[in-house]
Scaffold this motif. Structure first.
Motif: not given
Length: 379
Positions: A120-123, A128-133
């Protein structure tokens, strides 16, 4: 013989007392390892696998660890530190270790991951780093026995670390976080604070990006020029630190690119080779309250380097030298933190140093940042 026995009666108790005092002092003193240990993680997110690199700097004394374990949380919020573009967690260890030694909690978590570029290009990129980190931070603190306060899972896209999800935190206590960052990490720190308002108490930035409207190539040119300027000053006693940061940047760029190759070839998705360009584009993001809210933050501390030609305070703030007036700080707050109800929450400083100031002036920057955030230990 009688003299020997008399001496032994005196000496042995003295030695035992000295040992006990030494052990007691060590239990009360903070320290950090000389060589940081970085952990490598396999991260599953958004239909792809990327690499993560994690460092937890724990400077707490033995007595502090015991008190924290009993309480279920550290003595203060845990600092999360985000590096600049392509840096590795152990880069600028002199700075992150000083943050740990001087902070109320004694803990700094330094998470770094490859640029997300999944289904999903949104992440893609920093979104995406906002979530993964955050998952990496939760993973690091869970092993210390701590939960992250106010955590709420986002987007419904699962994240796995080494094949397993980070378990939900349990227990009566939890710790707040202080989001801090350097250069591109300054943008990541603000994004992180916006994405996790229930968990992040304060925001700290040193030589940060995000305060100027420019394209990716304009930023690249400025950064390259600053690197040349710093290299020309290598006779100032910081040559080793400069080379270390440059080598960390090179490893980060190369690693992220070459780890993209298998996914591009095996999954027949050549676009994944472009993840490094997405990352560079994210470095040029403009950050103000219209995009990233800050009203929930208790303290905000921003420090620029007076001789930083990349994130130039004169160009970005319209100020000369290191002396800032009240009107300068107020203008900065109204421009970039317009939703903050009390301008007194925002601290703006210009200190000596180039873009590498957190490395070359680690004590000054660490102590000032923590002081402005209200996180400086009483030690």
């Amino acid at each position: 013989m009688r003299k020997v026995k008399t001496v032994m009666k005196i000496v042995i108790p003295m030695l035992m007392a000295m040992t006990m005092v030494s052990a007691e002092l060590m239990a009360h003193e903070r320290s950090v390892p000389r060589d940081p240990r970085v952990e490598s993680l396999s991260i599953g997110f958004n239909g792809e696998e990327i690499r993560g690199f994690l460092l937890c700097v724990d400077a707490r004394s033995g007595q502090e660890r015991q008190a924290d374990a009993k309480r279920g949380s550290p003595a203060g919020p845990v600092l999360v530190f985000f590096h600049g573009h392509a840096q590795r967690p152990d880069d600028a260890y002199g700075f992150t270790s000083r943050l740990a030694l001087l902070s109320r909690s004694g803990l700094v978590v330094v998470p770094v991951c490859d640029t997300p570029f999944g289904a999903d290009p949104v992440f893609h990129g920093d979104s995406g780093k906002d979530i993964v980190l955050m998952e990496m931070v939760r993973y690091a603190l869970a092993r210390q026995g701590f939960a992250v306060a106010g955590f709420m899972r986002q987007a419904g896209i699962p994240v796995t670390l080494n094949g397993d999800p980070v378990p939900p935190a349990t227990g009566p206590s939890a710790t707040m976080l202080v989001s801090t960052g350097w250069s591109h990490g300054g943008i990541l720190a603000r994004r992180f604070a916006h994405a996790h308002p229930g968990s992040v108490r304060s925001l700290g930035q040193v030589c940060p990006a995000g305060y100027e409207r420019w394209g990716a190539w304009g930023l690249t040119g400025r950064f390259s020029y600053e690197c040349l300027r710093i290299a020309a000053k290598m006779g100032n006693g910081h040559a080793g630190q400069t080379f270390s940061s440059a080598w960390g940047f090179t490893k980060g760029i190369a690693g992220d690119f070459f780890r993209s190759v298998p996914g591009a070839v095996i999954d027949l998705k050549p676009a994944r080779l472009g993840r490094i360009f997405t990352d560079i584009g994210d470095c040029a993001a403009y950050t103000d309250s219209s995009l990233f809210t800050a009203a929930h933050l208790h303290r905000i501390a921003v420090i620029f380097g007076a001789d930083d030609s990349c994130m130039d305070p004169q160009r970005q703030l319209g100020v000369q030298g290191t002396d800032l007036g009240e009107e300068d700080s107020l203008r900065f707050t109204k421009t970039f933190f317009a939703d903050v109800p009390d301008p007194g929450r925002v601290s703006l400083r210009v200190l000596p140093g180039t873009h590498l100031a957190p490395v070359s002036h680690s004590e000054l920057y660490a102590r000032t940042l923590l002081g402005d955030l209200g996180e400086l230990s009483g030690r």
